[in-house]
Design a protein around this motif. Structure first.
Motif, short mmCIF file in Angstrom:
data_model
loop_
_atom_site.label_atom_id
_atom_site.label_comp_id
_atom_site.label_asym_id
_atom_site.label_seq_id
_atom_site.Cartn_x
_atom_site.Cartn_y
_atom_site.Cartn_z
N LEU A 174 -11.45 -24.25 -7.89
CA LEU A 174 -10.07 -24.74 -7.96
C LEU A 174 -9.36 -24.02 -9.10
O LEU A 174 -9.86 -24.00 -10.22
CB LEU A 174 -10.04 -26.25 -8.23
N VAL A 175 -8.22 -23.43 -8.79
CA VAL A 175 -7.40 -22.76 -9.81
C VAL A 175 -6.04 -23.46 -9.84
O VAL A 175 -5.34 -23.51 -8.84
CB VAL A 175 -7.19 -21.26 -9.50
N ILE A 176 -5.70 -24.01 -11.00
CA ILE A 176 -4.36 -24.57 -11.23
C ILE A 176 -3.66 -23.61 -12.17
O ILE A 176 -4.18 -23.29 -13.23
CB ILE A 176 -4.42 -25.97 -11.87
N VAL A 181 -16.49 -16.29 1.70
CA VAL A 181 -15.40 -17.26 1.65
C VAL A 181 -15.16 -17.86 3.03
O VAL A 181 -14.91 -17.14 3.98
CB VAL A 181 -14.10 -16.59 1.14
N LEU A 182 -15.24 -19.18 3.08
CA LEU A 182 -14.93 -19.87 4.33
C LEU A 182 -13.42 -20.04 4.49
O LEU A 182 -12.88 -19.87 5.57
CB LEU A 182 -15.61 -21.23 4.38
N SER A 183 -12.75 -20.37 3.37
CA SER A 183 -11.30 -20.59 3.44
C SER A 183 -10.70 -20.59 2.05
O SER A 183 -11.38 -20.89 1.07
CB SER A 183 -11.00 -21.93 4.13
N ILE A 184 -9.42 -20.24 2.00
CA ILE A 184 -8.64 -20.36 0.76
C ILE A 184 -7.38 -21.15 1.10
O ILE A 184 -6.66 -20.82 2.05
CB ILE A 184 -8.25 -18.99 0.18
N PHE A 185 -7.16 -22.20 0.32
CA PHE A 185 -5.96 -23.01 0.47
C PHE A 185 -5.12 -22.82 -0.78
O PHE A 185 -5.65 -22.81 -1.90
CB PHE A 185 -6.32 -24.50 0.60
N LYS A 186 -3.81 -22.62 -0.61
CA LYS A 186 -2.94 -22.44 -1.77
C LYS A 186 -1.59 -23.08 -1.48
O LYS A 186 -1.06 -22.94 -0.39
CB LYS A 186 -2.76 -20.95 -2.09
N ASP A 187 -1.07 -23.75 -2.50
CA ASP A 187 0.27 -24.31 -2.39
C ASP A 187 0.99 -24.06 -3.71
O ASP A 187 0.35 -23.89 -4.75
CB ASP A 187 0.22 -25.80 -2.08
N TYR A 188 2.30 -24.00 -3.63
CA TYR A 188 3.12 -23.71 -4.80
C TYR A 188 4.30 -24.67 -4.83
O TYR A 188 4.99 -24.84 -3.83
CB TYR A 188 3.62 -22.26 -4.75
N ASP A 189 4.51 -25.29 -5.98
CA ASP A 189 5.66 -26.17 -6.19
C ASP A 189 6.66 -25.38 -7.03
O ASP A 189 6.46 -25.19 -8.23
CB ASP A 189 5.20 -27.44 -6.92
N ALA A 190 7.72 -24.90 -6.39
CA ALA A 190 8.70 -24.05 -7.07
C ALA A 190 9.41 -24.77 -8.20
O ALA A 190 9.72 -24.17 -9.24
CB ALA A 190 9.71 -23.51 -6.06
N GLU A 191 9.67 -26.05 -8.04
CA GLU A 191 10.38 -26.80 -9.08
C GLU A 191 9.53 -26.93 -10.35
O GLU A 191 10.01 -26.73 -11.46
CB GLU A 191 10.76 -28.18 -8.56
N ALA A 192 8.25 -27.24 -10.18
CA ALA A 192 7.35 -27.40 -11.33
C ALA A 192 6.73 -26.06 -11.76
O ALA A 192 6.13 -25.98 -12.82
CB ALA A 192 6.24 -28.38 -11.00
N GLU A 193 6.88 -25.03 -10.92
CA GLU A 193 6.29 -23.71 -11.14
C GLU A 193 4.77 -23.78 -11.27
O GLU A 193 4.15 -23.03 -12.02
CB GLU A 193 6.92 -23.01 -12.34
N LEU A 194 4.16 -24.69 -10.51
CA LEU A 194 2.71 -24.87 -10.50
C LEU A 194 2.14 -24.52 -9.14
O LEU A 194 2.76 -24.79 -8.11
CB LEU A 194 2.34 -26.33 -10.80
N SER A 195 0.96 -23.90 -9.16
CA SER A 195 0.25 -23.65 -7.91
C SER A 195 -1.16 -24.20 -8.02
O SER A 195 -1.73 -24.31 -9.11
CB SER A 195 0.20 -22.16 -7.59
N ALA A 196 -1.71 -24.55 -6.87
CA ALA A 196 -3.11 -24.96 -6.76
C ALA A 196 -3.75 -24.10 -5.69
O ALA A 196 -3.21 -23.96 -4.59
CB ALA A 196 -3.21 -26.43 -6.38
N THR A 197 -4.87 -23.50 -6.04
CA THR A 197 -5.62 -22.66 -5.11
C THR A 197 -7.04 -23.21 -5.03
O THR A 197 -7.68 -23.41 -6.06
CB THR A 197 -5.67 -21.20 -5.60
N VAL A 198 -7.51 -23.46 -3.81
CA VAL A 198 -8.87 -23.93 -3.60
C VAL A 198 -9.58 -22.90 -2.75
O VAL A 198 -9.12 -22.54 -1.66
CB VAL A 198 -8.89 -25.30 -2.87
N VAL A 199 -10.71 -22.40 -3.27
CA VAL A 199 -11.55 -21.45 -2.54
C VAL A 199 -12.81 -22.20 -2.12
O VAL A 199 -13.49 -22.80 -2.95
CB VAL A 199 -11.93 -20.25 -3.42
N VAL A 200 -13.10 -22.18 -0.84
CA VAL A 200 -14.30 -22.83 -0.32
C VAL A 200 -15.26 -21.72 0.11
O VAL A 200 -14.92 -20.87 0.94
CB VAL A 200 -13.98 -23.75 0.88
N LEU A 201 -16.44 -21.72 -0.51
CA LEU A 201 -17.46 -20.71 -0.24
C LEU A 201 -18.53 -21.25 0.72
O LEU A 201 -18.69 -22.46 0.88
CB LEU A 201 -18.14 -20.28 -1.55
N LYS A 202 -19.27 -20.34 1.31
CA LYS A 202 -20.36 -20.72 2.21
C LYS A 202 -21.51 -21.37 1.45
O LYS A 202 -22.19 -22.26 1.97
CB LYS A 202 -20.85 -19.49 2.96
#
Length: 137
Positions: free
Chosen positions: A60-62, A109-130
């Motif tokens: 998890l990367v914030i 890598v099975l999947s990468i999920f990422k979202d970005y909140d432009a107002e807060a200028e924060l992103s969360a990235t989740v990498v799911v590995l095998k």
């Protein structure tokens, strides 16, 4: 498994040489650099601050970002276009980050999920590995 703090992401089926990485702490430091490098390459701006947590097969990367000035301006003109641009930039980021993680670390890598909140200028990235991250070290 205990949660560990770091940053990184990965993908792929090849086994990269991670012999220079002796600990999860070192891996996290490398991932922090890698995340920032990919972000800079895509957005032209590095991140302000980031935190990485590793738990088992998940990373998890914030990150606190600076908003790309052109996207902020575009949002004022047409928020739909700005949201669409954000979507495709995030899609490109996930692709580039996955390629780096596979090539550099040999992560499956099975999947990468990422979202970005432009107002807060924060992103969360989740990498799911095998497999558990420790299995790649």
């Amino acid at each position: 498994m205990s949660a560990l703090s770091s940053d990184f992401s990965s993908t792929g089926t090849t086994h990269a040489d991670t012999s220079g990485i002796g600990s999860l702490g070192q891996l996290k430091q490398e991932l922090i650099k890698d995340y920032n490098e990919v972000n800079h390459r895509i957005f032209g701006i590095g991140v302000v601050r980031q935190k990485v947590d590793i738990q088992g097969d998940r990373i998890l990367v914030i990150a606190l970002h600076k908003r790309v000035p052109a996207l902020g301006y575009l949002n004022g003109l047409n928020s739909n276009v700005s949201e669409l641009a954000d979507h495709y930039l995030i899609k490109g980021f996930k692709h580039e980050f996955k390629q780096l993680l596979v090539a550099k670390y040999g992560f499956e890598v099975l999947s990468i999920f990422k979202d970005y909140d432009a107002e807060a200028e924060l992103s969360a990235t989740v990498v799911v590995l095998k497999k558990d991250v420790r299995d790649y070290l």
